[in-house]
Write a protein that holds these residues in place. Structure first.
Motif, PDB file in Angstrom:
ATOM      1  N   GLN A 125     -33.881   8.758 -48.292  1.00  4.26           N
ATOM      2  CA  GLN A 125     -32.909   7.825 -47.727  1.00  4.26           C
ATOM      3  C   GLN A 125     -31.521   8.476 -47.705  1.00  4.26           C
ATOM      4  OE1 GLN A 125     -33.379   4.561 -46.487  1.00  4.26           O
ATOM      5  NE2 GLN A 125     -35.552   5.090 -46.614  1.00  4.26           N
ATOM      6  N   ARG A 126     -30.949   8.572 -46.514  1.00  2.00           N
ATOM      7  CA  ARG A 126     -29.585   9.072 -46.358  1.00  2.00           C
ATOM      8  C   ARG A 126     -28.643   7.979 -45.851  1.00  2.00           C
ATOM      9  NH1 ARG A 126     -29.229  15.061 -45.495  1.00  2.00           N
ATOM     10  NH2 ARG A 126     -31.323  15.960 -45.613  1.00  2.00           N
ATOM     11  N   GLY A 127     -29.180   6.771 -45.594  1.00  2.82           N
ATOM     12  CA  GLY A 127     -28.354   5.717 -45.022  1.00  2.82           C
ATOM     13  C   GLY A 127     -27.903   6.059 -43.610  1.00  2.82           C
ATOM     14  N   ALA A 135     -33.080   1.893 -32.727  1.00  7.18           N
ATOM     15  CA  ALA A 135     -32.716   3.220 -33.217  1.00  7.18           C
ATOM     16  C   ALA A 135     -33.880   3.762 -34.027  1.00  7.18           C
ATOM     17  CB  ALA A 135     -31.447   3.145 -34.068  1.00  7.18           C
ATOM     18  N   ILE A 136     -33.745   4.986 -34.511  1.00  6.12           N
ATOM     19  CA  ILE A 136     -34.784   5.621 -35.323  1.00  6.12           C
ATOM     20  C   ILE A 136     -34.222   5.896 -36.721  1.00  6.12           C
ATOM     21  CG2 ILE A 136     -36.293   7.629 -35.602  1.00  6.12           C
ATOM     22  CD1 ILE A 136     -37.162   5.908 -33.303  1.00  6.12           C
ATOM     23  N   PRO A 137     -34.921   5.475 -37.777  1.00  4.82           N
ATOM     24  CA  PRO A 137     -34.454   5.773 -39.140  1.00  4.82           C
ATOM     25  C   PRO A 137     -34.616   7.261 -39.453  1.00  4.82           C
ATOM     26  CG  PRO A 137     -36.630   4.760 -39.207  1.00  4.82           C
ATOM     27  CD  PRO A 137     -36.192   4.716 -37.774  1.00  4.82           C
ATOM     28  N   LEU A 138     -33.607   7.837 -40.074  1.00  2.00           N
ATOM     29  CA  LEU A 138     -33.674   9.272 -40.354  1.00  2.00           C
ATOM     30  C   LEU A 138     -34.766   9.594 -41.365  1.00  2.00           C
ATOM     31  CD1 LEU A 138     -31.747  11.305 -38.965  1.00  2.00           C
ATOM     32  CD2 LEU A 138     -30.888  11.819 -41.240  1.00  2.00           C
ATOM     33  N   GLU A 197     -35.917  -0.583 -42.520  1.00  2.00           N
ATOM     34  CA  GLU A 197     -35.701  -2.030 -42.445  1.00  2.00           C
ATOM     35  C   GLU A 197     -34.461  -2.341 -41.613  1.00  2.00           C
ATOM     36  OE1 GLU A 197     -35.728  -3.996 -46.211  1.00  2.00           O
ATOM     37  OE2 GLU A 197     -37.481  -2.868 -46.932  1.00  2.00           O
ATOM     38  N   PHE A 198     -33.431  -1.510 -41.767  1.00  6.02           N
ATOM     39  CA  PHE A 198     -32.223  -1.714 -40.978  1.00  6.02           C
ATOM     40  C   PHE A 198     -32.526  -1.572 -39.488  1.00  6.02           C
ATOM     41  CE2 PHE A 198     -28.492   0.076 -38.793  1.00  6.02           C
ATOM     42  CZ  PHE A 198     -27.585  -0.963 -39.008  1.00  6.02           C
ATOM     43  N   CYS A 199     -33.338  -0.561 -39.117  1.00  8.43           N
ATOM     44  CA  CYS A 199     -33.679  -0.358 -37.711  1.00  8.43           C
ATOM     45  C   CYS A 199     -34.497  -1.523 -37.162  1.00  8.43           C
ATOM     46  CB  CYS A 199     -34.440   0.958 -37.533  1.00  8.43           C
ATOM     47  SG  CYS A 199     -33.380   2.412 -37.611  1.00  8.43           S
TER      48      CYS A 199
END
Length: 384
Positions: free
Chosen positions: A359-361, A347-350, A334-336
């Motif tokens: 989830q690592r933030g 960007a790409i979410p980890l 969601e942040f990406c």
């Protein structure tokens, strides 16, 4: 009445469109700067284009040998010998592939039988787990430590009598972590009493920073004897769309690899192979790559230091990971999406690299871009 479409049972029921495709489409939709997908936005050396053009014009446009153009196989063997002190036979040990992704899948198809287990260290590149599934194998995922370094006790605990292969990646995508000499020696000792095959994804081999040396599996005789060592000309020479890679492995492993390779690809585009062979006669391009990408890494990190992102270490590859807790408490995907739509940087979410969506933030940026592209993105990110 409409014609009937057959109902299929999916071989990959859990797989949808890759995150790279999704984020690139979103970046295009919102006019965002795409630091998500891992490809350069700059051109390769014109000399490489000239070498391919000369090959085309000289008539090198028909099928090459299944194993690859001999001159290119010799160039690969010579490069490995020069950099790592390991001598592979160009005729029996080197195969040219349609990129590294095909090479990894072909290696797995060659050695994995239904029910065999393959250990994968996570987070990992997104093709690994579907490849194992398509082979009928069972993926045994072992999380990397919080600093993205290998956890050898956990790897040892995952090894069973059914373990057929271990897949490693250094420099690591997505984290930018690089395995050390001590890491490789510990891996060698761990695998020595076993028949486990090593698949070493080394596509970012020429992007190792701060004076460190890439510790290829080829450098360690015990590992080299059991390893498929996989490289990418596309990553190395900024031509990802050419999809040309190589695999170095002992003759017995190569023989099995080629049995599969000849039926899933057979050959790789001819003029690119000839052009690359000519270009590799000069070692300067790949010897200059660490400094070239380190300058981009340092420029990007200096700019991000002015933002609220927390920089994670980057020892290699062309990826920079950051924590975003000071900016948002959203899940990383969601942040990406927000970052792409509202800030204008993709960007790409980890979590996309985690089998369970852990989830690592953390999100991943690609800095294989023109300086002007990086500076424009940094201006937007610093304003957060």
């Amino acid at each position: 009445m409409l014609p009937h479409t057959p109902v299929l049972q999916s071989r990959l029921p859990q797989v949808g469109t890759t995150i790279f495709t999704v984020m690139s489409a979103l970046a295009q939709q919102y006019g965002a700067i795409n630091l998500g997908q891992g490809f350069p936005d700059f051109s390769c050396d014109p000399a490489l284009i000239d070498a391919v053009d000369a090959a085309m014009r000289s008539g090198a446009n028909q099928y090459p040998p299944m194993t690859g153009v001999p001159a290119l196989r010799r160039a690969v063997a010579d490069k490995i010998a020069a950099l790592h002190g390991a001598r592979y036979d160009a005729d029996t040990d080197i195969t040219i592939t349609a990129g590294a992704t095909q090479a990894i899948f072909t290696a797995l198809l060659a050695i994995v039988h239904p029910g065999d287990e393959v250990i994968v260290l996570t987070p990992c590149y997104d093709s690994y787990l579907p490849n194992i599934t398509l082979c009928g194998g069972v993926a045994r995922t072992v999380p990397l430590r919080d600093d993205f370094r290998p956890d050898f006790a956990a790897i040892a605990a995952a090894m069973t009598r059914r373990t057929r292969a271990l897949l490693i990646n250094s420099p690591h995508n997505p984290s930018g972590t690089v395995w050390t000499d001590a890491d490789m020696r510990q891996l060698d000792a761990l695998l020595a009493p076993t028949d486990i095959v090593l698949i070493a994804d080394e596509v970012y081999e020429h992007m190792v920073f701060d004076g460190a040396q890439h510790q290829s599996a080829a450098r360690f005789p015990g590992l080299a004897a059991r390893a498929f060592v996989i490289s990418s000309f596309g990553k190395t020479f900024h031509v990802t769309g050419w999809k040309v890679g190589s695999v170095a492995a002992p003759a017995a492993l190569t023989a099995e690899f080629r049995k599969v390779h000849q039926f899933n690809v057979f050959t790789v585009n001819t003029p690119m192979q000839h052009g690359l062979a000519t270009y590799l006669a000069n070692p300067a391009p790949y010897r200059d790559l660490p400094a070239f990408y380190q300058a981009k890494r340092d420029r990007f990190r200096a700019g991000l230091a002015q933002s609220r992102f927390e920089l994670l270490p980057c020892s290699g590859s062309y990826f920079q990971c950051v924590r975003f807790a000071a900016i948002s408490d959203q899940p990383d995907a969601e942040f990406c999406r927000w970052l792409t739509q509202d800030v204008g940087v993709a960007a790409i979410p980890l979590s996309a690299f985690e089998p369970d969506g852990k989830q690592r933030g953390v999100v991943r940026f690609c800095f294989a871009k023109q300086n002007a592209t990086l500076d424009a993105a940094l201006e937007r990110l610093a304003a957060l």
